[in-house]
Structures are given as structure tokens and as C-alpha cells.
Scaffold this motif. Sequence first.
Motif, PDB file in Angstrom:
ATOM      1  N   VAL A  18      -0.242  11.281   6.767  1.00  0.00           N
ATOM      2  CA  VAL A  18       0.611  10.558   7.717  1.00  0.00           C
ATOM      3  C   VAL A  18       1.501   9.571   6.958  1.00  0.00           C
ATOM      4  CG1 VAL A  18       0.606   8.920   9.640  1.00  0.00           C
ATOM      5  CG2 VAL A  18      -1.068  10.787   9.586  1.00  0.00           C
ATOM      6  N   PHE A  19       2.792   9.564   7.281  1.00  0.00           N
ATOM      7  CA  PHE A  19       3.733   8.630   6.634  1.00  0.00           C
ATOM      8  C   PHE A  19       3.741   7.298   7.393  1.00  0.00           C
ATOM      9  CE2 PHE A  19       8.452   7.462   6.239  1.00  0.00           C
ATOM     10  CZ  PHE A  19       8.252   6.725   5.087  1.00  0.00           C
ATOM     11  N   ILE A  20       3.994   7.345   8.699  1.00  0.00           N
ATOM     12  CA  ILE A  20       3.987   6.118   9.508  1.00  0.00           C
ATOM     13  C   ILE A  20       2.978   6.327  10.634  1.00  0.00           C
ATOM     14  CG2 ILE A  20       5.359   4.618  11.021  1.00  0.00           C
ATOM     15  CD1 ILE A  20       7.802   5.376   9.328  1.00  0.00           C
ATOM     16  N   ASP A  21       1.957   5.482  10.669  1.00  0.00           N
ATOM     17  CA  ASP A  21       0.831   5.718  11.578  1.00  0.00           C
ATOM     18  C   ASP A  21       0.934   4.831  12.819  1.00  0.00           C
ATOM     19  OD1 ASP A  21      -1.471   6.645  12.668  1.00  0.00           O
ATOM     20  OD2 ASP A  21      -2.712   6.312  10.885  1.00  0.00           O
ATOM     21  N   LEU A  22       1.388   5.434  13.921  1.00  0.00           N
ATOM     22  CA  LEU A  22       1.545   4.685  15.169  1.00  0.00           C
ATOM     23  C   LEU A  22       0.508   5.156  16.197  1.00  0.00           C
ATOM     24  CD1 LEU A  22       5.460   4.629  15.410  1.00  0.00           C
ATOM     25  CD2 LEU A  22       3.944   3.124  14.123  1.00  0.00           C
ATOM     26  N   LEU A  23      -0.651   5.578  15.697  1.00  0.00           N
ATOM     27  CA  LEU A  23      -1.713   6.056  16.582  1.00  0.00           C
ATOM     28  C   LEU A  23      -2.232   4.917  17.458  1.00  0.00           C
ATOM     29  CD1 LEU A  23      -3.431   8.721  17.027  1.00  0.00           C
ATOM     30  CD2 LEU A  23      -5.178   7.613  15.661  1.00  0.00           C
ATOM     31  N   THR A  24      -2.474   3.763  16.865  1.00  0.00           N
ATOM     32  CA  THR A  24      -3.061   2.649  17.618  1.00  0.00           C
ATOM     33  C   THR A  24      -2.740   1.307  16.963  1.00  0.00           C
ATOM     34  OG1 THR A  24      -5.143   1.652  18.367  1.00  0.00           O
ATOM     35  CG2 THR A  24      -5.253   2.981  16.377  1.00  0.00           C
ATOM     36  N   ASP A  25      -2.842   0.242  17.754  1.00  0.00           N
ATOM     37  CA  ASP A  25      -2.702  -1.120  17.221  1.00  0.00           C
ATOM     38  C   ASP A  25      -4.082  -1.755  17.064  1.00  0.00           C
ATOM     39  OD1 ASP A  25      -3.297  -1.320  19.967  1.00  0.00           O
ATOM     40  OD2 ASP A  25      -2.311  -3.252  20.144  1.00  0.00           O
ATOM     41  N   SER A  26      -5.125  -0.942  17.191  1.00  0.00           N
ATOM     42  CA  SER A  26      -6.483  -1.485  17.194  1.00  0.00           C
ATOM     43  C   SER A  26      -7.082  -1.512  15.796  1.00  0.00           C
ATOM     44  CB  SER A  26      -7.368  -0.628  18.102  1.00  0.00           C
ATOM     45  OG  SER A  26      -8.671  -1.161  18.118  1.00  0.00           O
ATOM     46  N   GLY A  27      -7.278  -2.711  15.269  1.00  0.00           N
ATOM     47  CA  GLY A  27      -7.890  -2.845  13.946  1.00  0.00           C
ATOM     48  C   GLY A  27      -6.964  -2.451  12.812  1.00  0.00           C
ATOM     49  N   THR A  28      -5.666  -2.289  13.091  1.00  0.00           N
ATOM     50  CA  THR A  28      -4.725  -1.819  12.074  1.00  0.00           C
ATOM     51  C   THR A  28      -3.780  -2.917  11.588  1.00  0.00           C
ATOM     52  OG1 THR A  28      -3.285  -1.067  13.878  1.00  0.00           O
ATOM     53  CG2 THR A  28      -4.732   0.584  12.919  1.00  0.00           C
ATOM     54  N   SER A  29      -4.041  -4.169  11.963  1.00  0.00           N
ATOM     55  CA  SER A  29      -3.143  -5.265  11.576  1.00  0.00           C
ATOM     56  C   SER A  29      -3.221  -5.552  10.084  1.00  0.00           C
ATOM     57  CB  SER A  29      -3.545  -6.552  12.296  1.00  0.00           C
ATOM     58  OG  SER A  29      -3.417  -6.414  13.682  1.00  0.00           O
ATOM     59  N   ALA A  30      -2.141  -6.138   9.543  1.00  0.00           N
ATOM     60  CA  ALA A  30      -2.168  -6.659   8.172  1.00  0.00           C
ATOM     61  C   ALA A  30      -2.589  -8.124   8.245  1.00  0.00           C
ATOM     62  CB  ALA A  30      -0.789  -6.545   7.549  1.00  0.00           C
ATOM     63  N   GLU A  89       0.868  -1.169   0.000  1.00  0.00           N
ATOM     64  CA  GLU A  89       0.000   0.000   0.000  1.00  0.00           C
ATOM     65  C   GLU A  89       0.913   1.230   0.000  1.00  0.00           C
ATOM     66  OE1 GLU A  89      -2.569   0.117   3.430  1.00  0.00           O
ATOM     67  OE2 GLU A  89      -3.018   2.237   3.133  1.00  0.00           O
ATOM     68  N   PRO A  90       0.968   1.989  -1.105  1.00  0.00           N
ATOM     69  CA  PRO A  90       1.850   3.160  -1.120  1.00  0.00           C
ATOM     70  C   PRO A  90       1.427   4.178  -0.059  1.00  0.00           C
ATOM     71  CG  PRO A  90       1.085   2.613  -3.330  1.00  0.00           C
ATOM     72  CD  PRO A  90       0.260   1.801  -2.364  1.00  0.00           C
ATOM     73  N   VAL A  91       2.423   4.857   0.527  1.00  0.00           N
ATOM     74  CA  VAL A  91       2.101   5.898   1.515  1.00  0.00           C
ATOM     75  C   VAL A  91       2.760   7.212   1.109  1.00  0.00           C
ATOM     76  CG1 VAL A  91       1.630   4.509   3.567  1.00  0.00           C
ATOM     77  CG2 VAL A  91       3.996   4.999   2.956  1.00  0.00           C
ATOM     78  N   ASN A  92       2.157   8.327   1.506  1.00  0.00           N
ATOM     79  CA  ASN A  92       2.717   9.650   1.215  1.00  0.00           C
ATOM     80  C   ASN A  92       3.703  10.038   2.296  1.00  0.00           C
ATOM     81  OD1 ASN A  92       0.935  10.022  -0.944  1.00  0.00           O
ATOM     82  ND2 ASN A  92      -0.666  10.784   0.433  1.00  0.00           N
ATOM     83  N   ARG A  93       4.713  10.812   1.883  1.00  0.00           N
ATOM     84  CA  ARG A  93       5.600  11.396   2.896  1.00  0.00           C
ATOM     85  C   ARG A  93       5.625  12.899   2.648  1.00  0.00           C
ATOM     86  NH1 ARG A  93      11.485  11.186   4.505  1.00  0.00           N
ATOM     87  NH2 ARG A  93      12.057   9.963   2.698  1.00  0.00           N
ATOM     88  N   PRO A  94       4.706  13.652   3.293  1.00  0.00           N
ATOM     89  CA  PRO A  94       4.626  15.092   3.049  1.00  0.00           C
ATOM     90  C   PRO A  94       5.915  15.805   3.478  1.00  0.00           C
ATOM     91  CG  PRO A  94       3.209  14.439   4.886  1.00  0.00           C
ATOM     92  CD  PRO A  94       3.722  13.190   4.279  1.00  0.00           C
ATOM     93  N   ASN A  95       6.261  16.865   2.754  1.00  0.00           N
ATOM     94  CA  ASN A  95       7.474  17.620   3.119  1.00  0.00           C
ATOM     95  C   ASN A  95       7.213  18.499   4.337  1.00  0.00           C
ATOM     96  OD1 ASN A  95       6.154  19.938   2.275  1.00  0.00           O
ATOM     97  ND2 ASN A  95       7.050  19.892   0.235  1.00  0.00           N
ATOM     98  N   PHE A 107      -5.170  13.238  16.465  1.00  0.00           N
ATOM     99  CA  PHE A 107      -6.435  12.568  16.110  1.00  0.00           C
ATOM    100  C   PHE A 107      -7.136  13.296  14.966  1.00  0.00           C
ATOM    101  CE2 PHE A 107      -6.209  10.656  20.356  1.00  0.00           C
ATOM    102  CZ  PHE A 107      -6.602   9.368  20.062  1.00  0.00           C
ATOM    103  N   LEU A 108      -6.830  14.573  14.772  1.00  0.00           N
ATOM    104  CA  LEU A 108      -7.523  15.356  13.758  1.00  0.00           C
ATOM    105  C   LEU A 108      -6.748  15.447  12.439  1.00  0.00           C
ATOM    106  CD1 LEU A 108      -8.942  18.189  16.058  1.00  0.00           C
ATOM    107  CD2 LEU A 108     -10.073  16.101  15.296  1.00  0.00           C
ATOM    108  N   LEU A 109      -5.631  14.728  12.347  1.00  0.00           N
ATOM    109  CA  LEU A 109      -4.893  14.676  11.078  1.00  0.00           C
ATOM    110  C   LEU A 109      -5.612  13.758  10.105  1.00  0.00           C
ATOM    111  CD1 LEU A 109      -1.263  14.148  12.429  1.00  0.00           C
ATOM    112  CD2 LEU A 109      -1.987  16.102  11.024  1.00  0.00           C
ATOM    113  N   LYS A 110      -5.461  14.053   8.816  1.00  0.00           N
ATOM    114  CA  LYS A 110      -5.975  13.117   7.816  1.00  0.00           C
ATOM    115  C   LYS A 110      -4.948  12.004   7.635  1.00  0.00           C
ATOM    116  CE  LYS A 110      -8.622  16.412   5.146  1.00  0.00           C
ATOM    117  NZ  LYS A 110      -8.325  17.541   4.273  1.00  0.00           N
ATOM    118  N   SER A 111      -5.436  10.785   7.500  1.00  0.00           N
ATOM    119  CA  SER A 111      -4.538   9.645   7.350  1.00  0.00           C
ATOM    120  C   SER A 111      -3.620   9.816   6.132  1.00  0.00           C
ATOM    121  CB  SER A 111      -5.384   8.385   7.265  1.00  0.00           C
ATOM    122  OG  SER A 111      -4.740   7.393   6.562  1.00  0.00           O
ATOM    123  N   GLU A 112      -4.115  10.480   5.077  1.00  0.00           N
ATOM    124  CA  GLU A 112      -3.268  10.622   3.878  1.00  0.00           C
ATOM    125  C   GLU A 112      -2.099  11.581   4.101  1.00  0.00           C
ATOM    126  OE1 GLU A 112      -5.803  11.980   0.709  1.00  0.00           O
ATOM    127  OE2 GLU A 112      -5.759  14.047   1.434  1.00  0.00           O
TER     128      GLU A 112
END
Length: 458
Positions: A43-55, A14-20, A36-41
Motif C-alpha cells: 500500500v502506498f497511501i493507507d486510508l483504511l482507518t484513522d484508528s491507532g494510525t496517528s503520528a 518512514e519510507p513507503v513503497n509505490r508498487p507499479n 482488508f486482505l492487502l499487505k500493508s507493504e
Amino acid sequence: MNGPVEPFKIKVVEPVNRPNREKRKLAIKEAGYNTFLLKSEDVFIDLLTDSGTSAMSDNQWAGMMIGDEAYAGSKNFYNFENAVKDILGYKYVVPTHQGRGAEHLMYKTLTRDGQFIPRNMYFTTSKVHVELAGGKMMDVIIDEAHDPENDHPFKGNVNLEKLEALIQEKGAEKIAFINVEMDVNMAGGQPVSMENLREVWKLGKEYGLKVIFDATRSSENAYFIREREPGYENIPINEILREMMSYSDGCIYSSKKDCLVNIGGFLATNDKEIFEKTRSMVVVYEGLHTYGGMAGRDMEALARGLREGAQYDYLKYRVNQVKYLGELLKEARVPIVQPIGGHAVFLDALKFLPHLSREKWPAQTLSAAIYEESAVRSMERGAVSKGRDKETGENIFPKLELVRLTIPRRVYTNTHIEYTANAIKNLYQKREKIAGLKMVYEPEYLRFFQARFEKVPL
Ligand SMILES: *Cc1c(COP(=O)(O)O)cnc(C)c1O
């Protein structure tokens, strides 16, 4: 130091963006310095939670294709029920849409108005459901859990003296049940020992009290028992799990963590009465007792994920990847909570930003600064999360003012972990330049989700 070898290879990306830097500065400002109010797009590496985010694995995705979407008696329900019986050893299973659905049914069934529920530290949704049922949660975790520098190997343990004193003070009839959480989330992913579970069970039986587990992170807890508790070094994880669960009358479980799926939950029990009561309630609140709010395909992915998530090689990689991040930070003298927990690394914001007063929200500030530095998303776990005193209306400043870096399961490579550690190390070197925040918008409930902040110049 090296990261753990991954016991899988990658088939889908899944490609991810890395904003400058400019984009990051703007994004976090627009989010009111609340991650919590950031848009996921953004975010480069999302370490907000381990809940429901597994591969999920190829085996789980294959299972999704054989979803039997029958309203009643789906074959995936029976596969899931068998997985729970095999891995955890309980007799009866009730499916729910996620963990809090199970908490609702279980805690409402067992709690009478005015009763107390001793537990090894609260968890947000658990506390709410106990209170909605008329009960009050009482903390009986060992004191070491509240000290970020204490390296007790089982910092999630119940303090048996505190527990017994509470039972004697209130009287056993005023205790609804004893609640024990595995790998305690709010303490930083800290495990409970087998010995402690056995002792709590014995004490419960002496006083005629039921013991109910929050088994959400039981597989990660089982791994720690195998690593740290004498006598368990060569015992298979499945056997450890079954022994753990044998010291309880039942459990609730959020599948979004150790079961490696994105949604789902259940409760399980050996007690026929609990089973019958919760099974009749599930129809009202969740769905029929053979799906409980999950699609057939979700139950199949959960059945397979529960088995995969209890495999030793996977757990070893999982827990060691979290440890890898913690060790890299420790090596750079970045202050973290010790010992490193099972699902997250916690930064000690009071030590990281000692020049900021508590009124300038050090953990919130640090979490926003990490994003601005690196596009890594973390979460505040301190005074903003804690909220205000109900009676006085004053802010409560808890002892722990932390930033949580939570690692999703099987999602990020060790290079992502190194990138994160380097970003935080860089930030630590220029920590004096980090300006604090002031709160400019405060919602009435669970303010950490939606509060907004502005920077206060140094
Ligand atoms: C996540 C979690 C819950 C709640 O489960 P949901 O699936 O988010 O509803 C309950 N207890 C613990 C310990 C958790 O981590």
C-alpha cells in the motif's frame, strides 16, 4: 485551492513503497478484491482507518521514555488522570486497553436484560457490547443523517422527538441509559451541536435517565461547534469540551483516534457508583485500575496526546486536511457525502458506478479499483459490511453504499492528499469501464473483513 498549512515539521520519516500497475493488479487479485486482505507493504497511501494510525509528536515520544512500568500506582497513570480531568472535566477515570474495553465495562454496568439503549446511530463494537449485556440499541439520529446529499451542519444530532417517543413507548425503566456519540463515525464523521447535547441532558434528567457519551471523537466535534454554532466562535476548545462533557454522567473513549496514540482507551465519569463498579470490573478484564491494559509509557503518550489533540491550531489543520480532499473531489464532480466529515471523506458508490447492480457490490468494486489505479487503500462501507438479515438470510442492501477514505492524523502531507484526489478523478473519468465483483467466499461473522471476490466481466 490549497491544503491547510501543517502546524508541525517532520523529524522522522518512514519510507513507503509505490508498487507499479502490474504489481497492484496482482496484489488486489490475490487479496480477493478485499482491501482488508492487502499487505500493508503493498500500500502506498493507507486510508483504511484513522484508528491507532496517528503520528505521535516529539513530546509524546519523549514521554514514552519516562514510562514508569510499576504494576501499581505508575506516575504516568496520574499524569493521564490529570489530563482527562483538565481536558474533559470528569472526576473519575478508569483506564482500559482500548475503546471496546471501556464499552464492555460501562455498558455491562449500566444495562439489564431486555433494556433499550437509544443512540445517534450504532457503532459496530458499541452495538456488540450493548447486546452482550442483554440490551438493544435503538437509532434516534435525525433523518438528515441518512441522506448523503443533505448538508445539515450538525448531522449527528439526536432527534429529540424520536428519543422521547421511545422513552414513552417502552417506559423509562426499560431504558438502560441514553448514549450519544460525538462526531458520529458511521454517519461520516458528523458532529452533534452543543444545543442538542444540552437538550438531551435535560430530557434525560426529566425521565431520571443517565446520559453516557461515546467521546471518541469529542475534540473534532468541539472544533465543529466552534466553527458552526452561534456563540462559540471565540470560545477556547478546552472550554467547549468541558461544557460538552458537563451534559453527561460519563463517557467511554477510544484513545486511538483524537488522543493521537496507537493504542489505549478509558472511561470517565462523575458518578461514584459507576466508577466503583467499573473499577472493580477492570481488574478482572483489563488489568489493575492504574494501568488497565496499557503500559506506563502508553499512558504517558496518551496523557500528552489528549492535550495536543485538543489544541485549536492542530484541529483546524486536521479537519481542513480532510476537507481539502473532499473539496478536490467535489471540484471534479466526484459524488461524495456532504457535508465533509471530521475524519473521512465518503464516496457515493451508487452514483460513481451506476452501471453496476447492487449484487455486483459497487462499493467493494470501487474500493478495489482505487487500489488498482493508485495503491491507495480505502474501505467498503455498504452492503458487504451490513451483512445478511438474521431471519431471512438475504443480503441487506442499505441506502448508503459508500467507500471510506479515512485520513490518519498528522501522517500524510497535502501532496499525498492531492495524489489521492487525482487518482480518484482519473478513475471517475473511466468509470464505465469498471467491472463488478461476485462474492466467492463469505465468512460467518463480520464478513467484510475476510470475504473474497472475483471480477465479473462487463
Ligand atoms: C473506534 C471506536 C470505538 C472502539 O474503540 P477501539 O479502540 O477500536 O476498541 C468505539 N466507538 C467509536 C465511535 C469508535 O470510533
